[in-house]
Design a protein around this motif. Sequence first.
Motif, PDB file in Angstrom:
ATOM      1  N   ALA A  27       6.124  69.728  34.605  1.00 35.65           N
ATOM      2  CA  ALA A  27       6.740  69.141  35.802  1.00 35.65           C
ATOM      3  C   ALA A  27       7.899  69.970  36.326  1.00 35.65           C
ATOM      4  CB  ALA A  27       7.175  67.701  35.524  1.00 35.65           C
ATOM      5  N   GLY A  28       7.812  71.281  36.215  1.00 35.33           N
ATOM      6  CA  GLY A  28       8.898  72.154  36.646  1.00 35.33           C
ATOM      7  C   GLY A  28       9.230  72.041  38.119  1.00 35.33           C
ATOM      8  N   THR A  29       8.228  71.952  38.977  1.00 33.33           N
ATOM      9  CA  THR A  29       8.519  71.845  40.404  1.00 33.33           C
ATOM     10  C   THR A  29       9.138  70.496  40.738  1.00 33.33           C
ATOM     11  OG1 THR A  29       6.251  71.123  40.843  1.00 33.33           O
ATOM     12  CG2 THR A  29       6.715  73.450  41.098  1.00 33.33           C
ATOM     13  N   ILE A  30       8.703  69.460  40.054  1.00 37.03           N
ATOM     14  CA  ILE A  30       9.265  68.129  40.305  1.00 37.03           C
ATOM     15  C   ILE A  30      10.704  68.054  39.809  1.00 37.03           C
ATOM     16  CG2 ILE A  30       9.080  65.681  39.739  1.00 37.03           C
ATOM     17  CD1 ILE A  30       6.024  66.093  39.651  1.00 37.03           C
ATOM     18  N   THR A  31      10.975  68.591  38.608  1.00 34.75           N
ATOM     19  CA  THR A  31      12.348  68.535  38.102  1.00 34.75           C
ATOM     20  C   THR A  31      13.273  69.396  38.961  1.00 34.75           C
ATOM     21  OG1 THR A  31      11.848  70.235  36.448  1.00 34.75           O
ATOM     22  CG2 THR A  31      11.766  67.933  35.724  1.00 34.75           C
ATOM     23  N   ALA A  32      12.770  70.520  39.489  1.00 34.31           N
ATOM     24  CA  ALA A  32      13.587  71.344  40.386  1.00 34.31           C
ATOM     25  C   ALA A  32      13.926  70.563  41.650  1.00 34.31           C
ATOM     26  CB  ALA A  32      12.851  72.631  40.732  1.00 34.31           C
ATOM     27  N   ALA A  33      12.957  69.856  42.199  1.00 34.52           N
ATOM     28  CA  ALA A  33      13.206  69.046  43.395  1.00 34.52           C
ATOM     29  C   ALA A  33      14.164  67.894  43.086  1.00 34.52           C
ATOM     30  CB  ALA A  33      11.890  68.519  43.950  1.00 34.52           C
ATOM     31  N   LEU A  34      14.022  67.272  41.918  1.00 37.50           N
ATOM     32  CA  LEU A  34      14.932  66.192  41.537  1.00 37.50           C
ATOM     33  C   LEU A  34      16.366  66.708  41.388  1.00 37.50           C
ATOM     34  CD1 LEU A  34      12.728  64.240  38.979  1.00 37.50           C
ATOM     35  CD2 LEU A  34      13.533  63.404  41.201  1.00 37.50           C
ATOM     36  N   PHE A  35      16.517  67.925  40.885  1.00 32.25           N
ATOM     37  CA  PHE A  35      17.840  68.537  40.780  1.00 32.25           C
ATOM     38  C   PHE A  35      18.457  68.702  42.171  1.00 32.25           C
ATOM     39  CE2 PHE A  35      20.481  72.353  40.946  1.00 32.25           C
ATOM     40  CZ  PHE A  35      21.462  72.028  40.018  1.00 32.25           C
ATOM     41  N   LEU A  36      17.686  69.263  43.093  1.00 30.55           N
ATOM     42  CA  LEU A  36      18.196  69.484  44.447  1.00 30.55           C
ATOM     43  C   LEU A  36      18.504  68.175  45.156  1.00 30.55           C
ATOM     44  CD1 LEU A  36      15.779  72.342  45.519  1.00 30.55           C
ATOM     45  CD2 LEU A  36      18.192  72.551  44.911  1.00 30.55           C
ATOM     46  N   LYS A  37      17.692  67.156  44.910  1.00 28.51           N
ATOM     47  CA  LYS A  37      17.886  65.849  45.535  1.00 28.51           C
ATOM     48  C   LYS A  37      19.282  65.289  45.266  1.00 28.51           C
ATOM     49  CE  LYS A  37      16.104  61.146  45.335  1.00 28.51           C
ATOM     50  NZ  LYS A  37      15.212  60.258  44.596  1.00 28.51           N
ATOM     51  N   ARG A  38      19.838  65.611  44.107  1.00 29.09           N
ATOM     52  CA  ARG A  38      21.162  65.097  43.736  1.00 29.09           C
ATOM     53  C   ARG A  38      22.267  65.597  44.663  1.00 29.09           C
ATOM     54  NH1 ARG A  38      21.573  63.357  38.141  1.00 29.09           N
ATOM     55  NH2 ARG A  38      23.766  63.084  38.666  1.00 29.09           N
TER      56      ARG A  38
END
Length: 91
Positions: A27-38
């Motif tokens: 889930a690397g792309t999802i976790t990267a997006a979740l990081f940016l979402k913050r």
Amino acid sequence: MPLWDGYADLLETDIADLGNAGSSPFAGTITAALFLKRFVGEGIAWAHVDTFAWRPSAKHGRPKGGAALGMRAAWAMLQARYDRRRKSDPA
């Protein structure tokens, strides 16, 4: 890209408020997006475009390392949508 909050725990770390990379290879792309979402305020449109293209070894015509996979297509799409010169130029 889905922003499944179930993956948010992969960004937890003992040494910082938030890790910038997931603790799992999944889930690397999802976790990267979740990081940016913050870091994006409410009501602000944003996108995470993941263009990961890493080759662990060289292939014919393709060197070892990173490549800008999809970057030309993404740039063309952004230009077509947001290029103000195209909208205002009569030529």
